[in-house]
Write an enzyme that holds these catalytic residues in place. Structure first.
Site, mmCIF file in Angstrom:
data_model
loop_
_atom_site.group_PDB
_atom_site.id
_atom_site.type_symbol
_atom_site.label_atom_id
_atom_site.label_comp_id
_atom_site.label_asym_id
_atom_site.label_seq_id
_atom_site.Cartn_x
_atom_site.Cartn_y
_atom_site.Cartn_z
ATOM 1 C CD1 TRP A 55 104.936 118.307 -61.020
ATOM 2 C CD2 TRP A 55 104.569 116.452 -62.204
ATOM 3 N NE1 TRP A 55 104.493 117.358 -60.142
ATOM 4 C CE2 TRP A 55 104.263 116.201 -60.840
ATOM 5 C CE3 TRP A 55 104.416 115.428 -63.128
ATOM 6 C CZ2 TRP A 55 103.809 114.953 -60.387
ATOM 7 C CZ3 TRP A 55 103.963 114.189 -62.676
ATOM 8 C CH2 TRP A 55 103.669 113.955 -61.329
ATOM 9 C CG HIS A 56 103.351 121.966 -67.446
ATOM 10 N ND1 HIS A 56 102.023 122.035 -67.802
ATOM 11 C CD2 HIS A 56 103.746 120.688 -67.726
ATOM 12 C CE1 HIS A 56 101.617 120.869 -68.256
ATOM 13 N NE2 HIS A 56 102.650 120.033 -68.224
#
Length: 596
Positions: free
Chosen positions: A521-522
């Site tokens: 989730w980056h």
């Protein structure tokens, strides 16, 4: 149905039923949770600056620009105010639940990865709340390697090398730990954003660091000048409360008359007059409004929403815009391209003898009492002992570093298992963000193209092999840790008694990664910073959008290449630097004292 499945279902039901009660208690007893971002009584039709997004970056830009009293600043945020549980560090895992605080994006089916995920799609619960990921994320403060930023300058972005941007890391930071010795000069004290040393030191994290020493690695300052080694994490926590950019930059400015914050408002389009951005359209409480910007519009909506908004506004690849019947304002081929992310290889689990079930502090009334009365106990700290490492898995090969995160909480959270899982940059495989339709309410098409380049798979296999070397050190073996060696369905193990991480099992681990690796989730890179000679560049080194005027992008999407640490710290730095650039472009002397 197996007992583990029943336990997982019952846990989800319990969380769903208890969360409203927990929120109600925290709202009445945690002072920070009672702060509101009320709609301004006087709402203007024109501002000097319109900031789209009050997330990790947007909160910083808005707070810094509003320091200039004659700058009228409007912040438009699609999400609501932070919910009460987001303030408690021990409840950070709740930030990834399917709630109103997240966008709940889903990727396109992946050809080379996500074999064990439903329809080979990954969920991306990116933040939709004031403060963005700094409100819902894991709070780990990790800048990345100085070489990451030197590479940005090499790619044609002057002023973005590490020596130049270190000032902005320090300007933002209020390090709350003791003197750091040789690395003290790399940290700031007195800045808006709290950075605290790990409050959860214990036998597990100690053993992890000793294991690194056995393999020849030093224990390092996670945010110092050298990154290859083992570290204790730093966290954005102040006195038992999460330190988000909303709390650090926006809340101190809530009473300023020149800053207006309108949450729960969705920007649908950037308005242009010829090639100049002049304002935005946004939806609020079921109505559509138009507001204009006398100076600039700044997009800080994140690495998914910023390129989506550019595309909806006519800035992007010409053919894609025409295919969607969007009037072309500027033909910029790089909008939505260059999507990069960190991949985590989940499921590498070692069991400990006698480890108790891990239920966390959520259902512990004693922990709740400790927190609301004294800001102490499990709620006041991250939910587990963690340690991190960055190691070189192939000698002589640039950018072959792999990250290892060690946590005593496995991702199914039913045994309290130590989990040293491997993560790395998907360096060769880059994905795309594109339009599903011209309806702003429709999510974009997200295709990360995970593991589409074989070099990434090869590097992650090397990372797993290192994880086994780590687990076989005396320091970790002394804990009685045993690898949970149940074969992954769909992946065939070689026979014999060879160590699981050896070359003979290479094909099994390739299969394991293709089934179990997914996003951390980056997302970053979708509005790439670069010179006009770069065919995929969207913004220049001052973060101005190429080929138009009056429009900048300030968030993780401008990273030309993602950083080796988490993206949150780097995003704050980008926003701090951007605010100074904008002030200078409008002939404002930059005040180098900490104002907030």
């Amino acid at each position: 149905m197996s007992s583990s499945v029943l336990q997982a279902i019952s846990s989800r039901v319990l969380v769903g039923s208890m969360l409203p009660l927990l929120q109600a208690v925290l709202h009445t007893m945690v002072q920070e949770a009672t702060l509101d971002y009320d709609r301004p009584q006087e709402f203007y039709s024109q501002y000097d600056f319109i900031i789209v997004g009050a997330g990790t970056a947007g909160s910083v830009v808005a707070g810094r620009l509003a320091e200039v009293p004659w700058f009228r600043v409007l912040v438009l945020e699609a999400g609501a105010v932070p919910s009460p549980e987001t303030y408690a560090p021990g409840l950070a895992p709740l930030g990834s639940l399917n709630t109103s605080n997240t966008w709940n994006y889903i990727t396109e089916p992946q050809q080379h990865s996500l074999g064990n995920f439903v329809n080979q799609r990954a969920t991306l619960p990116l933040a939709r709340v004031v403060g963005g990921t700094s409100t819902t994320g894991g709070m780990v403060y990790s800048r990345g390697d100085p070489q990451d930023y030197d590479n940005w300058e090499t790619l044609g972005n002057p002023g973005w090398d590490y020596d130049s941007i270190l000032y902005y890391f320090k300007k933002a930071e209020d390090y709350l730990g003791g003197h750091l010795g040789e690395t003290e000069t790399y940290h700031g004290r007195g800045g808006p954003l709290a950075v605290s040393p790990d409050p959860n030191e214990g036998p597990l994290s100690d053993a992890f660091l000793r294991a690194g020493e056995e393999l020849g690695y030093n224990t390092l300052d996670l945010n110092g000048p050298y990154q290859m080694g083992f570290s204790r994490p730093h966290y954005n926590i102040r006195e038992g409360v999460r330190s988000s950019t909303a709390g650090s930059y926006l809340q101190p400015a809530l009473s300023w008359s020149n800053l207006h914050i309108l949450h729960s408002s969705t920007v649908t389009k950037v308005l242009f007059k010829e090639k100049k951005a002049i304002g935005v359209l946004f939806e609020y409480e079921g109505k559509t409004f138009q507001v204009t910007a006398e100076r600039e519009v700044v997009l800080s909506a994140g690495a998914v929403a910023s390129p989506k908004l550019l595309l909806l506004s006519g800035v992007g690849p010409q053919q894609h815009l025409k295919d969607n019947k969007v009037d072309v304002v500027a033909n910029l081929a790089g909008v939505g391209q260059n999507l990069q992310d960190h991949l985590g290889v989940y499921g590498l689990v070692w069991t400990l003898p006698g480890a108790p079930p891990h239920s966390g502090p959520l259902f512990n009334t004693t922990a709740m009492h400790q927190y609301v009365r004294h800001r102490e106990g499990p709620f006041s700290a991250p939910p587990a002992q963690c340690s991190t490492a960055r190691v070189e898995v192939e000698e002589g090969k640039n950018q072959s570093g792999i990250g290892i995160l060690f946590t005593p909480v496995s991702f199914h959270m039913d045994q309290g298992l130590p989990t040293p899982y491997t993560y790395g940059m998907d360096e060769q495989s880059t994905g795309t963000i594109s339009l599903l339709s011209t309806d702003p309410r429709d999510p974009p098409v997200i295709d990360p193209k995970f593991l589409s380049h074989p070099d990434d798979l090869h590097t992650l296999v090397k990372g797993i092999q290192f994880a086994f070397k780590l687990a076989n050190t005396d320091a970790l073996r002394s804990l009685g840790a045993k690898f949970h060696d149940k074969p992954l369905p769909g992946c065939r193990r070689n026979g014999g008694k060879k160590d699981e991480g050896e070359e003979e099992d290479k094909e099994y681990w390739r299969c394991f990664i293709q089934h179990m690796a997914s996003s951390l989730w980056h997302p970053a890179g979708t509005c790439r910073m670069g010179p006009s000679s770069d065919p995929l560049a969207v913004v220049d080194s001052s973060l101005r959008v190429h080929c138009v005027e009056g429009l900048r992008v300030v968030d993780a999407s401008v990273m030309p290449a993602t950083v080796s640490g988490g993206t949150a710290a780097a995003t704050v730095m980008i926003a701090e630097k951007a605010a100074d650039i904008i002030k200078a472009d409008w002939d404002i002397d930059v005040d180098y004292d900490f104002i907030l």
